[in-house]
Design a protein around this motif. Structure first.
Motif, short mmCIF file in Angstrom:
data_model
loop_
_atom_site.label_atom_id
_atom_site.label_comp_id
_atom_site.label_asym_id
_atom_site.label_seq_id
_atom_site.Cartn_x
_atom_site.Cartn_y
_atom_site.Cartn_z
N LEU A 110 41.46 36.29 8.98
CA LEU A 110 42.16 35.32 9.82
C LEU A 110 41.65 33.91 9.61
N SER A 111 40.37 33.78 9.16
CA SER A 111 39.79 32.45 9.00
C SER A 111 40.14 31.79 7.68
N THR A 112 40.81 32.55 6.79
CA THR A 112 41.03 32.05 5.43
C THR A 112 41.94 30.84 5.41
N SER A 113 43.11 30.94 6.05
CA SER A 113 44.05 29.82 6.04
C SER A 113 43.44 28.60 6.72
N THR A 114 42.63 28.85 7.78
CA THR A 114 41.94 27.75 8.47
C THR A 114 40.99 27.05 7.53
N LEU A 115 40.23 27.87 6.76
CA LEU A 115 39.28 27.30 5.80
C LEU A 115 40.01 26.43 4.78
N ILE A 116 41.14 26.94 4.25
CA ILE A 116 41.86 26.21 3.22
C ILE A 116 42.46 24.93 3.79
N THR A 117 42.97 25.00 5.04
CA THR A 117 43.55 23.81 5.67
C THR A 117 42.48 22.75 5.92
N MET A 118 41.29 23.23 6.40
CA MET A 118 40.19 22.30 6.65
C MET A 118 39.70 21.68 5.35
N SER A 119 39.81 22.45 4.26
CA SER A 119 39.25 21.99 2.99
C SER A 119 40.31 21.31 2.14
N SER A 120 41.24 20.60 2.79
CA SER A 120 42.37 20.04 2.04
C SER A 120 41.93 18.99 1.03
N HIS A 121 40.63 18.63 1.04
CA HIS A 121 40.16 17.66 0.06
C HIS A 121 39.09 18.25 -0.85
N HIS A 122 38.87 19.57 -0.79
CA HIS A 122 37.81 20.14 -1.63
C HIS A 122 38.18 21.51 -2.16
N ALA A 175 38.23 25.84 -0.67
CA ALA A 175 39.47 26.59 -0.81
C ALA A 175 39.21 27.88 -1.60
N TRP A 176 38.44 27.76 -2.66
CA TRP A 176 38.09 28.94 -3.47
C TRP A 176 37.31 29.95 -2.62
N LEU A 177 36.38 29.45 -1.80
CA LEU A 177 35.60 30.33 -0.92
C LEU A 177 36.52 31.06 0.05
N GLY A 178 37.52 30.36 0.59
CA GLY A 178 38.47 30.99 1.50
C GLY A 178 39.26 32.10 0.81
N LEU A 179 39.69 31.86 -0.43
CA LEU A 179 40.43 32.88 -1.18
C LEU A 179 39.56 34.11 -1.45
N ALA A 212 41.02 33.99 -8.94
CA ALA A 212 40.05 33.08 -8.31
C ALA A 212 39.16 32.41 -9.36
N ALA A 213 38.78 33.17 -10.41
CA ALA A 213 37.97 32.60 -11.49
C ALA A 213 38.75 31.50 -12.22
N LEU A 214 40.05 31.73 -12.43
CA LEU A 214 40.89 30.71 -13.08
C LEU A 214 40.97 29.44 -12.22
N ILE A 215 41.11 29.63 -10.90
CA ILE A 215 41.19 28.48 -9.98
C ILE A 215 39.88 27.70 -10.02
N LEU A 216 38.74 28.42 -9.99
CA LEU A 216 37.44 27.75 -10.02
C LEU A 216 37.25 27.00 -11.35
N PHE A 217 37.65 27.64 -12.43
CA PHE A 217 37.52 27.01 -13.76
C PHE A 217 38.36 25.74 -13.84
N SER A 218 39.62 25.82 -13.44
CA SER A 218 40.51 24.67 -13.59
C SER A 218 40.15 23.54 -12.62
N LEU A 257 49.90 30.24 -0.78
CA LEU A 257 51.03 29.33 -0.51
C LEU A 257 50.54 28.02 0.12
N THR A 258 49.47 28.10 0.92
CA THR A 258 48.89 26.88 1.49
C THR A 258 48.44 25.94 0.38
N LEU A 259 47.81 26.52 -0.66
CA LEU A 259 47.39 25.70 -1.80
C LEU A 259 48.59 25.07 -2.51
N LEU A 260 49.67 25.84 -2.66
CA LEU A 260 50.88 25.29 -3.29
C LEU A 260 51.45 24.15 -2.46
N TYR A 261 51.42 24.31 -1.12
CA TYR A 261 51.90 23.24 -0.24
C TYR A 261 51.08 21.96 -0.45
#
Length: 334
Positions: A3-15, A19-23, A57-63, A129-133
């Protein structure tokens, strides 16, 4: 934790790192739920899910590291490196199970229970989808539209040959995700409405299948005696998933096609409408198998009608909304 994942990604909208940690938290949280039945199929599904999500997730971290190395910032909303943008987009498509990286998705859903498959089809889509947004302004438009059209095509054609309800719902999900990312390229409001309608219809279908213990198409033929009202509304929801007017599922497709026509993408509009016809065919085939191949009376083949069914209180409102929200389209799209 999930449940905390989307919150983490929203909070981390600049890092990107947060976001990777949330995923990663999201992936690790769902694995015990998939493997819980202690069945070889469940173990296989959990292993496949883990490998795919870890690779994405590894691809996201790499890119994101590549982007930070070249630009000096970790901002999600501003990715200026083309290579990083394309790699992250493909990684998110892999996480979402969108064509052409979709082959794992039906297999994982088939190995999970109905309730876990519901979570995989709805809640687990929110974090990617949050990341795509957040990346909307940096997304490669032509790649997104191509992947969306391909997903609609693959989701329809691959579903024609399926007899398991979970695999059919997986193909349905792939097709709907195609519509969703095309909407994401057009308008965030329409994309949000498409996501809400998709979650509503998918929740209704999976809950109905779970209550009536419908795991294959042949099970549909003996589901009538358990609850005729539930059964009829389930069939209406199936047609709503197919996007038939005047049902709720027609609204997002209507708005997406209107938006595509306004932007002069007529060929794409025609292509995705034609590509969605196979999807509509297998929804109608399910309703046909359920209603016209078995008489609406108690069957001597399986005495499933003797078992007492549970009726979750949420099922009533979701079933009503699955069929009757089309008049509220102007309200939902604004």
């Amino acid at each position: 934790t999930s449940l905390s994942t989307s919150t983490l990604i929203t909070m981390s909208s600049h890092h990107w790192l947060l976001a990777w940690l949330g995923l990663e938290l999201n992936t690790l949280s769902i694995l015990p739920m998939i493997i819980k039945p202690h069945h070889p199929r469940a173990t296989e599904a959990a292993t496949k899910y883990f490998l795919i999500q870890a690779a994405a997730a590894a691809l996201i971290l790499f890119s994101s590291t590549l982007n930070a190395w070249q630009t000096g910032h970790w901002s999600i909303t501003n990715i200026s490196t083309p290579a990083a943008t394309v790699t992250i987009t493909i990684a998110i498509m892999l996480k979402l199970g969108i064509a052409p990286t979709h082959a794992w998705y039906p297999e994982v859903l088939q190995g999970a229970t109905m309730n876990t498959a519901l979570i995989l089809s709805t809640w687990q889509k929110l974090a990617p989808l949050t990341l795509l947004y957040l990346m909307k302004n940096s997304l490669p438009n032509s790649l997104i539209l191509t992947i969306g059209a391909l997903s609609i095509l693959v989701g329809g054609w691959a579903g024609l040959n399926q007899t398991q309800t979970r695999k059919i719902m997986a193909m349905s999900s792939i097709a709907h995700m195609g519509w969703l990312i095309i909407a994401l390229n057009m308008s965030l409001d329409i994309a949000t409405m498409t996501l809400a309608v998709y979650i509503l219809l998918t929740t209704t279908m999976f809950t109905s299948f779970n209550i009536t213990a419908t795991k294959t198409l042949t099970d549909l033929g003996v589901a009538w005696p358990q609850s005729p009202v539930l059964f009829v509304i389930m069939l209406i929801t199936l047609l709503s998933l197919g996007g038939l007017p005047p049902l709720t599922g027609f609204a997002p497709k209507w708005l997406i096609l209107t938006s595509l026509c306004h932007t002069k993408l007529f060929m794409l509009s025609v292509m995705i409408v034609i590509a969605s016809l196979p999807s509509l065919f297998f929804y109608i085939r399910m309703t046909y198998l359920a209603t016209l191949t078995a008489p609406p009376n108690t069957t001597n083949a399986q005495h499933k009608w003797r078992h007492k069914m549970s009726h979750p209180w949420t099922l009533g409102p979701t079933m009503v909304m699955a069929g009757l929200l089309l008049p509220l389209t102007p309200l939902m799209a604004t």
